[in-house]
Scaffold this motif. Structure first.
Motif: not given
Ligand SMILES: Cc1ncc(COP(=O)(O)O)c(C=O)c1O
Length: 371
Positions: A190, A164, A166, A316, A93-94, A188, A193, A96-97, A67-69, A138
Motif C-alpha cells: 500500500d 500479517d 503488512a 487506531y 490493527s488495521f 502489503s 507502507k 483488513a486483519s 493488495s495486502g487484503t 499482526v
C-alpha cells in the motif's frame, strides 16, 4: 502555539511523494519501458519482486497479488480456514486483519493487547475453544512480537499461525525476519507502507508449495493450465506496480536506516516530555513504519500540532471489536487495554525523506505544547 512556531515548509506524513522526488528519473524510465513492452500484467518485474520478497522473508515462495487484503484472504483460505472456524486476531490493527477472516467465512475472535500493543497471549489462551483453528498475528507499527512465543502458543493449542506483516516488512526479531513465521505470511505494498506501490499491491509468502500454487490459481480466476478448476478472483499485481516496487527495494536498506535515525532523533528530542512510547523488546530490529506516541490528552496535542502545520494521524481510533462491521461477534468490554490505548495514541510523521530539520520542528512543536 505561537504563530511564529508554524513549520517553515510542508511536512509530509507519508513518504510516497518523497520517494518519487528521489527516484523520478528511474521511475519514469521504468514506467515507459513497461508500457512500451505491452506486457502490463505478470512478467519479469512481478517475478523479480516475488523472488526478492521471498528472499527477504527467508521463504521458498512468494505470490504477488492485488493488495495486502487479498494476500491475507488468500493466506487464510489456502490454509483451509473457512466456515465454522474461529481465528484469534489482535484487537488493535488495521481493519483488513479481521475483515479477511470474515471474508473467508470464519469468525474473528478479538484478543486484547499487552503493553507493547502486540497480542496478549495469556488473554488469547482464555479465548481458545474447540473451534479455534488459527492465530492471525499482526506485527504492528514496524515492530515484531517474539516468534518463539507465538510458535509455542500455536503448537501447544494445535492451531495454525498466520502472520500479517503488512506494517513490519523488513523488521527482525533477533535473527528471525518478519514474514518467516508460521505457515503463511501476508504483506502489503500500500502507498503508505515502508515499500509503497503506486497503488495497491500485496504478497503472501510460504514454504508450502501447495499453498503457493493455490494462491497463484486464486489470483487468476482459479486457472490451472488451460482449465478453471475452482472459483477464483482477479487479483494480479500490475507489472508497472511491480517495476516500481522492485526499484524501491533497491533502496530498502538505506531508507530503513534513515527511518531508524528519524525514530532515534524523535526519541532523544521527546525525552523528558510527558509523552511515552510503547515499549520495544530489545531483540526487535524496528522498521518504524509508524511512530506512535502515547499521552492522555492526545486530541489537544494533535490540534496544537495541526495548528503548527504538522500532520498527525491516529492508529487506531477504536479497537477492532468496536467497529460496526464486527458488531455480531463483539463481546462486551472484551478489550480494556486496547480501549485505553486507542484513547491515548497519536502517530507523528515518519519516513525516510524527513530531514533532521523537519524532525526538529516536530519535536519543537511537541515540546512547545508542554512548555
Ligand atoms: C496490518 C495491516 N494488514 C493488512 C493491510 C491491508 O493491506 P492493503 O491496504 O494492501 O490491502 C494493511 C494496510 O493497509 C495493514 O496495515
Amino acid at each position: 502555539m505561537l504563530p511564529h512556531m508554524r513549520t517553515d515548509h510542508h511536512i509530509e506524513f507519508f513518504g510516497c511523494a518523497g520517494d518519487y522526488a528521489a527516484l523520478s528519473v528511474p521511475m519514469l524510465d521504468r514506467t515507459a519501458s513497461v508500457l512500451a513492452s505491452g506486457q502490463v500484467l505478470q512478467g519479469r518485474y512481478v517475478e523479480q519482486v516475488e523472488a526478492r520478497v521471498a528472499a527477504l522473508a527467508g521463504r521458498r515462495h512468494a505470490v504477488a497479488v492485488g493488495s495486502g487484503t487479498d494476500a491475507l484472504f488468500f493466506a487464510l483460505i489456502c490454509s483451509g480456514i473457512g466456515p465454522g472456524d474461529e481465528v484469534l486476531v489482535p484487537a488493535v490493527s488495521f481493519v483488513a486483519s479481521a475483515s479477511a477472516i470474515v471474508r473467508a467465512g470464519a469468525v474473528p475472535v478479538f484478543v486484547d493487547i499487552g503493553p507493547d500493543i502486540g497480542i496478549d497471549l495469556a488473554v488469547a489462551q482464555r479465548l481458545v475453544t474447540p473451534n479455534t483453528r488459527a492465530l492471525l498475528h499482526v506485527h504492528l507499527f514496524g515492530a515484531m512480537t517474539d516468534p518463539a512465543a507465538l510458535e509455542r502458543f500455536a503448537t501447544s493449542n494445535g492451531i495454525l499461525l498466520i502472520e500479517d506483516y503488512a506494517q513490519s516488512f523488513g523488521a527482525r526479531y533477533g535473527s528471525r525476519a518478519a514474514g518467516s513465521i508460521g505457515k503463511v505470511s501476508a504483506t502489503s505494498f500500500d502507498p503508505t507502507k515502508v515499500i509503497g506501490a503506486p497503488g495497491s499491491g500485496g504478497a503472501l509468502v510460504t514454504d508450502d508449495p501447495e499453498i503457493a500454487a493455490r494462491a497463484r490459481r486464486l489470483r487468476l480466476h482459479g486457472k490451472s493450465g488451460n482449465d478453471f478448476i475452482e472459483l477464483g478472483y482477479n487479483s494480479q499485481m500490475p507489472s508497472l506496480t511491480a517495476a516500481i516496487i522492485d526499484l524501491k527495494l533497491d533502496h530498502h536498506d538505506s531508507w530503513s536506516r534513515r527511518r531508524r535515525a528519524v525514530a532515534e532523533r524523535y526519541k532523544d528530542g521527546l525525552a523528558g516530555t510527558p509523552v511515552t512510547l510503547p515499549p520495544v523488546d530489545p531483540q526487535v530490529t524496528h522498521i518504524w513504519h509508524k511512530f506512535v506516541i502515547l499521552w492522555d490528552r492526545r486530541d489537544a496535542l494533535a490540534a496544537a500540532l495541526q495548528a503548527a502545520g504538522i500532520p498527525t494521524r491516529i492508529h487506531y481510533h477504536q479497537p477492532l471489536d468496536r467497529e460496526p462491521m464486527f458488531h455480531a461477534v463483539r463481546k462486551a468490554d472484551a478489550s480494556p487495554a486496547a480501549t485505553e490505548y486507542c484513547g491515548r495514541t497519536l502517530s507523528l510523521p515518519i519516513h525516510s525523506h524527513l530531514s533532521d530539520h523537519d524532525v526538529d520542528q516536530v519535536i519543537a512543536a511537541v515540546r512547545g505544547f508542554f512548555a
